[in-house]
Design an enzyme around this catalytic site. Structure first.
Site, PDB file in Angstrom:
ATOM      1  N   ARG A 104       0.842  -1.197   0.000  1.00 15.82           N
ATOM      2  CA  ARG A 104       0.000   0.000   0.000  1.00 15.82           C
ATOM      3  C   ARG A 104       0.881   1.252   0.000  1.00 15.82           C
ATOM      4  O   ARG A 104       1.048   1.923   1.019  1.00 15.82           O
ATOM      5  CB  ARG A 104      -0.922  -0.012   1.225  1.00 15.82           C
ATOM      6  CG  ARG A 104      -2.012  -1.072   1.171  1.00 15.82           C
ATOM      7  CD  ARG A 104      -3.008  -0.752   0.070  1.00 15.82           C
ATOM      8  NE  ARG A 104      -4.087  -1.715  -0.018  1.00 15.82           N
ATOM      9  CZ  ARG A 104      -5.273  -1.582   0.573  1.00 15.82           C
ATOM     10  NH1 ARG A 104      -5.515  -0.531   1.333  1.00 15.82           N
ATOM     11  NH2 ARG A 104      -6.208  -2.485   0.418  1.00 15.82           N
ATOM     12  N   GLN A 109      -0.442   2.030  -6.313  1.00 16.74           N
ATOM     13  CA  GLN A 109      -1.899   2.144  -6.276  1.00 16.74           C
ATOM     14  C   GLN A 109      -2.543   1.645  -7.564  1.00 16.74           C
ATOM     15  O   GLN A 109      -3.602   1.023  -7.539  1.00 16.74           O
ATOM     16  CB  GLN A 109      -2.296   3.596  -6.019  1.00 16.74           C
ATOM     17  CG  GLN A 109      -2.061   4.054  -4.598  1.00 16.74           C
ATOM     18  CD  GLN A 109      -2.487   5.495  -4.383  1.00 16.74           C
ATOM     19  OE1 GLN A 109      -2.768   6.222  -5.335  1.00 16.74           O
ATOM     20  NE2 GLN A 109      -2.528   5.923  -3.138  1.00 16.74           N
ATOM     21  N   ASP A 112      -3.126  -2.187  -7.575  1.00 19.80           N
ATOM     22  CA  ASP A 112      -3.792  -2.758  -6.405  1.00 19.80           C
ATOM     23  C   ASP A 112      -5.146  -3.356  -6.776  1.00 19.80           C
ATOM     24  O   ASP A 112      -6.153  -2.653  -6.893  1.00 19.80           O
ATOM     25  CB  ASP A 112      -3.957  -1.673  -5.341  1.00 19.80           C
ATOM     26  CG  ASP A 112      -4.381  -2.244  -3.995  1.00 19.80           C
ATOM     27  OD1 ASP A 112      -4.632  -3.461  -3.930  1.00 19.80           O
ATOM     28  OD2 ASP A 112      -4.453  -1.480  -3.023  1.00 19.80           O
ATOM     29  N   SER A 115      -8.009  -2.970  -4.061  1.00 17.49           N
ATOM     30  CA  SER A 115      -8.758  -1.712  -4.079  1.00 17.49           C
ATOM     31  C   SER A 115      -9.768  -1.678  -5.220  1.00 17.49           C
ATOM     32  O   SER A 115     -10.919  -1.271  -5.035  1.00 17.49           O
ATOM     33  CB  SER A 115      -7.787  -0.531  -4.191  1.00 17.49           C
ATOM     34  OG  SER A 115      -6.983  -0.417  -3.044  1.00 17.49           O
ATOM     35  N   TYR A 209      -3.652  -0.905   6.495  1.00 22.02           N
ATOM     36  CA  TYR A 209      -4.901  -1.514   6.925  1.00 22.02           C
ATOM     37  C   TYR A 209      -5.174  -1.157   8.385  1.00 22.02           C
ATOM     38  O   TYR A 209      -4.291  -0.747   9.125  1.00 22.02           O
ATOM     39  CB  TYR A 209      -4.835  -3.035   6.782  1.00 22.02           C
ATOM     40  CG  TYR A 209      -4.667  -3.517   5.363  1.00 22.02           C
ATOM     41  CD1 TYR A 209      -5.768  -3.702   4.549  1.00 22.02           C
ATOM     42  CD2 TYR A 209      -3.400  -3.784   4.844  1.00 22.02           C
ATOM     43  CE1 TYR A 209      -5.623  -4.138   3.241  1.00 22.02           C
ATOM     44  CE2 TYR A 209      -3.247  -4.222   3.535  1.00 22.02           C
ATOM     45  CZ  TYR A 209      -4.364  -4.399   2.746  1.00 22.02           C
ATOM     46  OH  TYR A 209      -4.219  -4.826   1.457  1.00 22.02           O
TER      47      TYR A 209
END
Length: 546
Positions: A104, A109, A112, A115, A209
């Site tokens: 993360r 990003q 990912d 996500s 997280y």
């Protein structure tokens, strides 16, 4: 892999083999792949001819024909199932890339998949809830009656939770939200209300997280949720901790107090569920009429959208690894990052689970950026430090000084005029002081009329006053009124300009023409000066200037 993304990969030098029928369930025909230049083959031929293989679920049954190849799949290396897959892959020297292990961090990003799929799941959760709820989400006023909006509670404000908030608001529901981390600003920015658990505990964990909460926090938390759920119609829970059981947020006692017809959608069903009564991949209805949905495949219920986002993540993953070298540099760049150790690319070192029959140790997840404490403005601090006694003392002092000034006016002032002046001053002060800053602009427009009357009164006083103090007060009144009048019109014009349409032209300056004519006539025809003064004195108790 969807046809459009496959075409992007071919531009980077990749040859794309697709198993026949692979995209049928997501709405992509074999012909759609062929039109983009993909090569359609049987499953065995695809494995044989490819160096890098993509599969949603790791094809363990085909590991025996995948010797020394690279497998990119949804593994879940931290879970028991993922560990078994890695162990079997080592037997055939397969290099396994776990797409769920992307760190993360900012540069990762775009890779990912957690996500992107969570966003799909959050949106789909709202649709599942709306289908089971079977009532209006938005408030309705019809000839058949008035119906209130649905009340939605979102637990967990990660990607899925924020997507659920946005979709629920779009449908017209009144949304409340909670997360173990303080993300109230994000929640408020989306138009939802923040539910606060009255217990202080940091909620940030490793890798971006949320961490597991303490038992004391859980107890207070569950009591808070019970009260909120009692008022809500829909609950969508998204709280999950990778590699651990999902935290219990909605107890069976909380479900028992929910209204009949309410719906709970549990996105954390794979880890045991956030709701105590959730059953994996099932929909149940409790004795009190609450529907609990525990589907683990919510993204798969929107296959075309989920596939498009997943495929784009895969394309971004390859581009990140090969960088400017394109397809020819993919494997060299991947293995080179592993060989460099700590100096190698952290993304490559995080996603590779095993290589050449040996496990690859995953680097520690990066620490999340600490949430900055919300700054307290100087005005708020000053307000908090105010002493009620000091405030009352200042008000009394100001009133005393004002009364003393009134006494200094002497006995020649009419009682009625003095009363009117005092009431006007007090009422004006309270009206302006109590107005919010956002309303000051329209307030300036309203005060134009008041200031105009004050200016006329100052002109009359300047002409009739016999003392220098009265004339000074008249000049001050005229000056202040002029500033207020001009400023009010300027501010009003700026406010009106905000509502102008493109191409509109402003012809209001033409309204100066009557005033200029009036002034010209007064200067060139002295005999009309009396008429001018009569018009200017059109107010109760005033007389024309001599």
């Amino acid at each position: 892999m969807v046809p459009d993304v496959a075409a992007q990969l071919m531009k980077d030098g990749y040859a794309v083999y697709v198993e026949k029928g692979a995209g049928v369930y997501a709405g992509f025909s074999d012909q759609a792949y062929a039109d983009k230049g993909c090569l359609l083959e049987s499953r065995g031929n695809v494995i044989e001819k490819s160096q890098v293989l993509f599969a949603l679920e790791a094809p363990v049954q085909d590991f025996s024909i995948m010797n020394c190849k690279v497998l990119v799949s949804w593994v879940g290396r931290l879970q028991d199932k993922g560990k078994d897959i890695i162990q079997k892959a080592n037997q055939y020297r397969i290099t396994v890339i776990d797409v769920t292990a992307v760190p993360r961090i900012t540069i990762a990003q775009k890779l990912d998949v957690l996500s992107s799929q969570a966003k799909v799941a959050g949106h789909r959760a709202v649709l599942e809830a709306a289908h089971s709820y079977q009532r209006f989400h938005t408030a309705e006023m019809t000839a058949a009656g008035k119906y209130p909006p649905a009340q939605t509670f979102v637990l967990g404000c990660g990607v899925a939770g924020l997507a659920a908030i946005g979709s629920s608001k779009a449908l017209g529901s009144v949304v409340r939200a909670w997360d173990v981390r303080d993300v109230s600003d994000q929640v408020h920015s989306m138009g939802a209300k923040w539910v606060k658990v009255d217990f202080k505990e940091a909620g940030e964990g490793q890798g971006g997280y949320a961490k597991e909460s303490s038992d004391a926090f859980k107890k207070v938390q569950q009591e808070t949720f019970k009260q909120v759920l009692k008022e809500c119609d829909i609950a969508i829970s998204t709280a999950a901790i990778p590699g651990r059981p999902s935290p219990l947020l909605i107890t069976k006692d909380a479900v028992a107090v929910m209204k009949p017809g309410s719906v709970v959608v549990d996105l954390a069903a794979v880890g045991g569920g956030n709701c105590e009564l959730t059953k994996l991949n099932e929909t149940i209805v409790t004795p009190n009429g609450v529907t609990i949905i525990g589907y683990a495949n919510l993204p798969a219920r929107m296959p075309e959208q989920a596939s498009a986002m997943y495929a784009q993540n895969m394309s971004n993953l390859l581009k990140h690894i090969h960088d400017k070298g394109k397809a020819a540099a993919l494997l060299d760049s991947l293995y080179g990052a592993l060989d460099k150790g700590e100096a190698g690319d952290i993304v490559s070192r995080s996603i590779v689970c095993c290589r050449g029959g040996n496990n690859v140790t995953m680097p520690p997840p990066p620490q999340p950026t600490p949430i900055k404490p919300k700054p307290v403005s100087a005005q708020a601090q000053a307000k908090a430090a105010e002493n009620p006694m000091n405030t009352a003392l200042i008000s009394a002092t100001v009133l005393t000084v004002t009364v003393c000034f009134m006494l200094a006016l002497g006995e020649g002032v009419s009682t009625s005029l003095l009363s009117t002046f005092l009431l006007a001053g007090a009422a004006g002060y309270q009206a302006v002081w109590g107005v919010a800053h956002a309303l000051h602009t329209p307030l300036m427009s309203v005060t134009n009329a008041i200031s105009g009357m004050t200016a006329i009164g100052g002109l009359l006083l300047l002409d009739r006053a016999s003392s220098y103090s009265a004339q000074l007060l008249a000049l001050i009144a005229i000056l202040v009124s002029a500033v207020n009048i001009i400023g009010g019109f300027v501010v009003s014009q700026r406010m009106l300009d905000l509502f102008k349409k493109p191409g509109d032209k402003d012809y209001s300056p033409f309204m100066l023409l009557p005033g200029l004519v009036f002034l010209f006539v007064s200067l060139t025809s002295p005999e009309l000066l009396k008429a001018v003064s009569t018009v200017s004195a059109l107010q109760p108790g005033s007389k024309p200037l001599p």
